[in-house]
Design an enzyme around this catalytic site. Structure first.
Site, PDB file in Angstrom:
ATOM      1  N   ARG A   1      -0.496   9.105   9.134  1.00  0.00           N
ATOM      2  CA  ARG A   1      -0.460   7.657   9.365  1.00  0.00           C
ATOM      3  C   ARG A   1      -0.048   6.913   8.096  1.00  0.00           C
ATOM      4  O   ARG A   1      -0.574   7.181   7.015  1.00  0.00           O
ATOM      5  CB  ARG A   1      -1.850   7.191   9.796  1.00  0.00           C
ATOM      6  CG  ARG A   1      -1.968   5.699   9.906  1.00  0.00           C
ATOM      7  CD  ARG A   1      -3.414   5.285  10.044  1.00  0.00           C
ATOM      8  NE  ARG A   1      -4.169   5.569   8.851  1.00  0.00           N
ATOM      9  CZ  ARG A   1      -5.033   4.719   8.294  1.00  0.00           C
ATOM     10  NH1 ARG A   1      -5.245   3.555   8.845  1.00  0.00           N
ATOM     11  NH2 ARG A   1      -5.683   5.043   7.207  1.00  0.00           N
TER      12      ARG A   1
ATOM     13  N   GLU B   1       0.861  -1.187   0.000  1.00  0.00           N
ATOM     14  CA  GLU B   1       0.000   0.000   0.000  1.00  0.00           C
ATOM     15  C   GLU B   1       0.888   1.225   0.000  1.00  0.00           C
ATOM     16  O   GLU B   1       2.108   1.122   0.176  1.00  0.00           O
ATOM     17  CB  GLU B   1      -0.917  -0.005   1.231  1.00  0.00           C
ATOM     18  CG  GLU B   1      -2.034  -1.025   1.129  1.00  0.00           C
ATOM     19  CD  GLU B   1      -3.076  -0.879   2.217  1.00  0.00           C
ATOM     20  OE1 GLU B   1      -2.785  -0.220   3.238  1.00  0.00           O
ATOM     21  OE2 GLU B   1      -4.172  -1.419   2.055  1.00  0.00           O
TER      22      GLU B   1
ATOM     23  N   ARG C   1      -0.439   9.046   1.554  1.00  0.00           N
ATOM     24  CA  ARG C   1      -1.799   9.532   1.297  1.00  0.00           C
ATOM     25  C   ARG C   1      -1.912  11.046   1.177  1.00  0.00           C
ATOM     26  O   ARG C   1      -2.694  11.537   0.372  1.00  0.00           O
ATOM     27  CB  ARG C   1      -2.703   9.090   2.438  1.00  0.00           C
ATOM     28  CG  ARG C   1      -2.969   7.656   2.334  1.00  0.00           C
ATOM     29  CD  ARG C   1      -3.918   7.219   3.369  1.00  0.00           C
ATOM     30  NE  ARG C   1      -4.118   5.798   3.123  1.00  0.00           N
ATOM     31  CZ  ARG C   1      -4.763   4.990   3.908  1.00  0.00           C
ATOM     32  NH1 ARG C   1      -5.293   5.444   5.016  1.00  0.00           N
ATOM     33  NH2 ARG C   1      -4.903   3.726   3.602  1.00  0.00           N
TER      34      ARG C   1
ATOM     35  N   HIS D   1     -10.689  10.612   6.928  1.00  0.00           N
ATOM     36  CA  HIS D   1     -10.553   9.162   7.058  1.00  0.00           C
ATOM     37  C   HIS D   1      -9.999   8.724   8.403  1.00  0.00           C
ATOM     38  O   HIS D   1     -10.487   7.786   9.010  1.00  0.00           O
ATOM     39  CB  HIS D   1      -9.641   8.680   5.929  1.00  0.00           C
ATOM     40  CG  HIS D   1      -9.464   7.203   5.872  1.00  0.00           C
ATOM     41  ND1 HIS D   1     -10.534   6.338   5.848  1.00  0.00           N
ATOM     42  CD2 HIS D   1      -8.343   6.421   5.818  1.00  0.00           C
ATOM     43  CE1 HIS D   1     -10.081   5.095   5.776  1.00  0.00           C
ATOM     44  NE2 HIS D   1      -8.768   5.123   5.774  1.00  0.00           N
TER      45      HIS D   1
ATOM     46  N   HIS E   1      -8.600  10.486   3.137  1.00  0.00           N
ATOM     47  CA  HIS E   1      -8.306   9.389   2.218  1.00  0.00           C
ATOM     48  C   HIS E   1      -8.468   9.918   0.804  1.00  0.00           C
ATOM     49  O   HIS E   1      -9.480  10.536   0.480  1.00  0.00           O
ATOM     50  CB  HIS E   1      -9.237   8.200   2.451  1.00  0.00           C
ATOM     51  CG  HIS E   1      -8.708   6.958   1.811  1.00  0.00           C
ATOM     52  ND1 HIS E   1      -8.701   6.761   0.458  1.00  0.00           N
ATOM     53  CD2 HIS E   1      -8.120   5.865   2.351  1.00  0.00           C
ATOM     54  CE1 HIS E   1      -8.149   5.593   0.187  1.00  0.00           C
ATOM     55  NE2 HIS E   1      -7.788   5.029   1.327  1.00  0.00           N
TER      56      HIS E   1
HETATM   57  C1  LIG Z   1     -13.567   2.645   5.598  1.00  0.00           C
HETATM   58  C2  LIG Z   1     -12.344   2.458   6.444  1.00  0.00           C
HETATM   59  C3  LIG Z   1     -11.304   1.666   5.986  1.00  0.00           C
HETATM   60  C4  LIG Z   1     -10.164   1.479   6.764  1.00  0.00           C
HETATM   61  N1  LIG Z   1      -9.179   0.646   6.320  1.00  0.00           N
HETATM   62  C5  LIG Z   1      -8.123   0.374   7.131  1.00  0.00           C
HETATM   63  C6  LIG Z   1      -7.155  -0.597   6.772  1.00  0.00           C
HETATM   64  O1  LIG Z   1      -7.248  -1.231   5.726  1.00  0.00           O
HETATM   65  N2  LIG Z   1      -6.118  -0.821   7.626  1.00  0.00           N
HETATM   66  C7  LIG Z   1      -5.986  -0.150   8.810  1.00  0.00           C
HETATM   67  O2  LIG Z   1      -5.026  -0.396   9.553  1.00  0.00           O
HETATM   68  N3  LIG Z   1      -6.911   0.765   9.180  1.00  0.00           N
HETATM   69  C8  LIG Z   1      -7.969   1.021   8.380  1.00  0.00           C
HETATM   70  N4  LIG Z   1      -8.908   1.936   8.771  1.00  0.00           N
HETATM   71  C9  LIG Z   1      -8.777   2.565  10.085  1.00  0.00           C
HETATM   72  C10 LIG Z   1      -9.125   1.544  11.146  1.00  0.00           C
HETATM   73  O3  LIG Z   1     -10.230   0.787  10.718  1.00  0.00           O
HETATM   74  C11 LIG Z   1      -9.474   2.233  12.448  1.00  0.00           C
HETATM   75  O4  LIG Z   1      -8.505   3.178  12.784  1.00  0.00           O
HETATM   76  C12 LIG Z   1      -9.553   1.207  13.565  1.00  0.00           C
HETATM   77  O5  LIG Z   1     -10.432   0.160  13.209  1.00  0.00           O
HETATM   78  C13 LIG Z   1     -10.028   1.867  14.831  1.00  0.00           C
HETATM   79  O6  LIG Z   1     -10.262   0.875  15.769  1.00  0.00           O
HETATM   80  P1  LIG Z   1     -10.735   1.298  17.210  1.00  0.00           P
HETATM   81  O7  LIG Z   1     -10.899   0.030  17.975  1.00  0.00           O
HETATM   82  O8  LIG Z   1      -9.837   2.321  17.751  1.00  0.00           O
HETATM   83  O9  LIG Z   1     -12.135   2.029  16.974  1.00  0.00           O
HETATM   84  P2  LIG Z   1     -13.504   1.570  16.219  1.00  0.00           P
HETATM   85  O10 LIG Z   1     -13.354   0.284  15.498  1.00  0.00           O
HETATM   86  O11 LIG Z   1     -13.931   2.747  15.468  1.00  0.00           O
HETATM   87  O12 LIG Z   1     -14.438   1.330  17.440  1.00  0.00           O
HETATM   88  C14 LIG Z   1     -14.845   2.396  18.267  1.00  0.00           C
HETATM   89  C15 LIG Z   1     -15.908   1.896  19.189  1.00  0.00           C
HETATM   90  O13 LIG Z   1     -16.226   2.859  20.162  1.00  0.00           O
HETATM   91  C16 LIG Z   1     -17.635   2.966  20.295  1.00  0.00           C
HETATM   92  N5  LIG Z   1     -17.946   4.282  20.833  1.00  0.00           N
HETATM   93  C17 LIG Z   1     -17.648   5.501  20.327  1.00  0.00           C
HETATM   94  N6  LIG Z   1     -18.090   6.475  21.150  1.00  0.00           N
HETATM   95  C18 LIG Z   1     -18.687   5.859  22.193  1.00  0.00           C
HETATM   96  C19 LIG Z   1     -19.356   6.308  23.368  1.00  0.00           C
HETATM   97  N7  LIG Z   1     -19.502   7.610  23.652  1.00  0.00           N
HETATM   98  N8  LIG Z   1     -19.877   5.394  24.208  1.00  0.00           N
HETATM   99  C20 LIG Z   1     -19.778   4.063  23.955  1.00  0.00           C
HETATM  100  N9  LIG Z   1     -19.133   3.575  22.873  1.00  0.00           N
HETATM  101  C21 LIG Z   1     -18.597   4.469  22.003  1.00  0.00           C
HETATM  102  C22 LIG Z   1     -18.128   2.707  18.890  1.00  0.00           C
HETATM  103  O14 LIG Z   1     -19.480   2.359  18.874  1.00  0.00           O
HETATM  104  C23 LIG Z   1     -17.207   1.558  18.493  1.00  0.00           C
HETATM  105  O15 LIG Z   1     -17.648   0.336  19.023  1.00  0.00           O
HETATM  106  C24 LIG Z   1     -10.053   2.124   8.011  1.00  0.00           C
HETATM  107  C25 LIG Z   1     -11.099   2.928   8.468  1.00  0.00           C
HETATM  108  C26 LIG Z   1     -12.238   3.093   7.695  1.00  0.00           C
HETATM  109  C27 LIG Z   1     -13.344   3.942   8.215  1.00  0.00           C
END
Ligand SMILES: Cc1cc2nc3c(=O)[nH]c(=O)nc-3n(C[C@H](O)[C@H](O)[C@H](O)COP(=O)(O)OP(=O)(O)OC[C@H]3O[C@@H](n4cnc5c(N)ncnc54)[C@H](O)[C@@H]3O)c2cc1C
Length: 557
Positions: free
Chosen positions: A393, A127, A297, A358, A248
């Protein structure tokens, strides 16, 4: 220190108790919960919607780790530092890249199935910004969905993990020493735990994901409203690097009026050889960077935006027609389906694309163990700023960061528990009541905040554009105060709490972006187009003033 501010909300009507309360059920939150269980600690995962409703499920491209032959953590480190444009925390990056391969193997042991070749080896792709093939993927372009599936299955089968869905966490609770002692939340359900309540815990972990919903066009799901950063600010924690929002470059363009979450066309499509072209079919990335379409990016997003401006176009095109139908169907089934659902067939026509918000490189400042500046409050995943991303990132480093630093938090909690450093805590109720209630904007404020931010603090920024955004945000805050004074406050409910969080995060982001008078990584100032290491090779630390306004201070050099 106790929180000086809290969201306006009814007093808690019920209380639950656990050892470690984890907010958020993406890769980061679920990894913490599974790992603290190994130390015999009880965990409670509180999540805003369904367990798999965060960004994790949407991740397409994959997870980066030096797993391939000839690749090394050192090379992964080099690529990460280059993308981060001079302000990565090198030690944090070293932890990420050295722990990364084993963290991915542990994820596989939990049950995540990555794509493998005929020889049984994990398939790795490239990538943007990576000089090696080091991105492991699952289901072709459905990596996040597979990771989420495996982790959700694992937490569901552990009776020591209590799961509370449809629960919006509001604010932190502390004990008399200012140590995190739990949180307040609003459960959208029926039964004993309905409405606003409190969870008491020995430690609190924020894993609430990103803040993409601050902008009109984003790849982030509806839950990504920056709640964790807003909560941390109100709790007195330091946040940092908020100005570094990654846009993105290739998000499916759905028309000028499109708002909210929009489908991503993963970097992996460019990794496999798709070309960025303008309406005349000209490959405009050639000659702009040695990696052409696979440049970092920010470079690609800027080049697309520049070309759009030059040509007065609303989007560019990503051309992958030469892949053929079979490759599209096998390698990118999700993207193919999502394009076709919007009337575009990538097999026979180029895909219209434009940049959209993104990823938040900044967030709640943490040390290598995931500790924030508030004792007992931890953060990991996208909501945290460990320092690994710097000003930008590197693609596919975020799932890895979520994994690695979630494990680090669990290790820290385990060590503290084993040495008696994780006692039960009593909530300082008087302090919680003394915190100033923040007036809530009406729910319609969300769309206005998004418009202001996309116009004033998007891919292109200047002092004038950000002054406009700041003025609009101030007006929204003043209106919320005025409604309280007129005894016509907005009702406390999910939409207005989210609007208050978005408003605070947007205000903090604009304040930091306006202050950083240079261009670095994904922060692009039209009025300061050069990188200025002499003044700005450092972080901006944001905290709340006593009156509740975010203020950013440059870190000492
Ligand atoms: C379309 C897309 C494609 C991506 N592709 C990639 C990739 O290929 N590779 C990569 O490394 N990264 C990628 N990313 C980034 C990556 O997916 C995220 O940075 C990562 O999944 C974040 O994980 P997390 O556990 O921190 O948060 P999330 O998976 O976003 O989870 C956050 C959680 O917190 C909860 N939450 C939020 N606020 C509250 C609240 N006030 N009270 C209770 N719960 C709450 C939400 O409901 C959710 O369950 C991508 C992101 C997107 C949007």
């Amino acid at each position: 220190m106790s929180a000086t501010h809290r969201l306006t909300a009814p007093a808690p009507g019920w209380t639950a108790t656990t050892d470690v309360v984890v907010v958020g059920s993406g890769v980061a939150g679920l990894t913490v919960a599974l790992n603290v269980r190994k130390a015999g600690l009880r965990a409670m995962v509180v999540t805003k919607a369904m367990l798999d409703d965060g960004s994790t499920r949407w991740a397409q491209g994959g997870i980066a780790a030096a797993l391939g032959e000839g690749d090394t953590p050192e090379q992964h480190l080099d690529d990460t530092l280059v993308a981060g444009a001079g302000i990565c925390d090198e030690e944090a990056v070293r932890t990420l890249v050295t722990e990364g391969p084993d963290a991915v193997r542990r994820l596989i042991a939990v049950g995540a199935a990555f794509d493998r070749g005929a020889d049984g080896e994990i398939l790795l792709t490239r990538e943007g910004g990576h000089h090696r093939r080091r991105i492991a993927h699952a289901g072709g372009d459905a990596t996040g969905a597979e990771i989420s599936r495996a982790l959700v299955e694992a937490v569901r089968s552990d009776p020591g993990i209590e799961l509370i869905e449809h629960a919006l966490v509001l604010d932190l609770l502390t004990d008399a020493d200012g140590h995190a002692a739990g949180l307040t939340l609003h459960v959208m359900g029926e039964g004993q735990r309905d409405g606003v309540g409190a969870v008491r815990a020995r430690a609190v972990v924020l894993a609430t994901g990103g803040m993409g919903q601050v902008f009109s066009a984003t790849t982030n799901p509806a839950v990504s409203t920056g709640d964790g950063v807003a909560l941390a600010l109100r709790a007195g924690a330091a946040v940092t690097d908020l100005e570094f929002v990654q846009f993105h470059p290739t998000v499916l363009w759905l028309g000028p009026e499109a708002e909210g979450q929009q489908p991503l066309v993963s970097e992996a499509v460019r990794g496999e050889g798709a070309h960025l072209v303008d309406a005349d079919g000209v490959r405009f990335m050639l000659g702009q960077h040695e990696l052409a379409e696979l440049a970092p990016r920010d470079i690609v997003a800027k080049a697309i935006t520049r070309r759009m401006q030059e040509q007065g176009a609303e989007h560019m095109y990503l051309d992958g027609r030469h892949f053929g139908a079979e490759m599209w169907e096998q390698r990118f089934p999700t993207i193919l389906a999502s394009c076709r659902a919007h009337g575009i067939d990538p097999v026979t026509e180029p895909i219209p694309v434009a940049p959209a918000a993104h990823y938040a490189s900044g967030g709640i400042r943490t040390d290598p163990r995931g500790r924030t500046s508030v004792p007992g409050l931890y953060a990991c995943g996208e909501v945290a700023c460990t320092g690994v991303h710097g000003a930008n990132r590197l693609a596919s480093n975020s799932l890895l960061e979520g994994l690695v630093f979630a494990e680090a938090i669990a290790a820290d909690l385990t060590a503290r528990h084993r040495t008696g450093g994780l006692p039960e805590r009593s909530v300082d109720v008087a302090a919680a009541r003394a915190a100033q209630p923040v007036p809530l904007p009406p729910s319609e404020a969300r769309a206005e905040i998004q418009r202001l931010m996309s116009r004033g603090a998007g891919v292109l920024r200047s002092a004038a554009s950000m002054a406009d955004a700041a003025a609009g945000l101030t007006l929204l805050a003043e209106q919320a105060y005025a409604h309280v004074a007129e005894e016509k406050p907005a009702d406390p409910r999910v939409e207005t709490w989210e609007a208050a969080n978005l408003l605070l995060v947007a205000t903090a982001l604009v304040a930091a972006a306006a202050q950083r008078r240079e261009t670095r990584g994904c922060h692009w100032r039209e009025d300061f187009p050069e990188r200025d290491d002499a003044h700005w090779r450092r972080h901006l630390i944001t905290t709340l003033t006593a009156s509740g306004d975010p203020v950013s201070t440059p870190e000492e050099q």
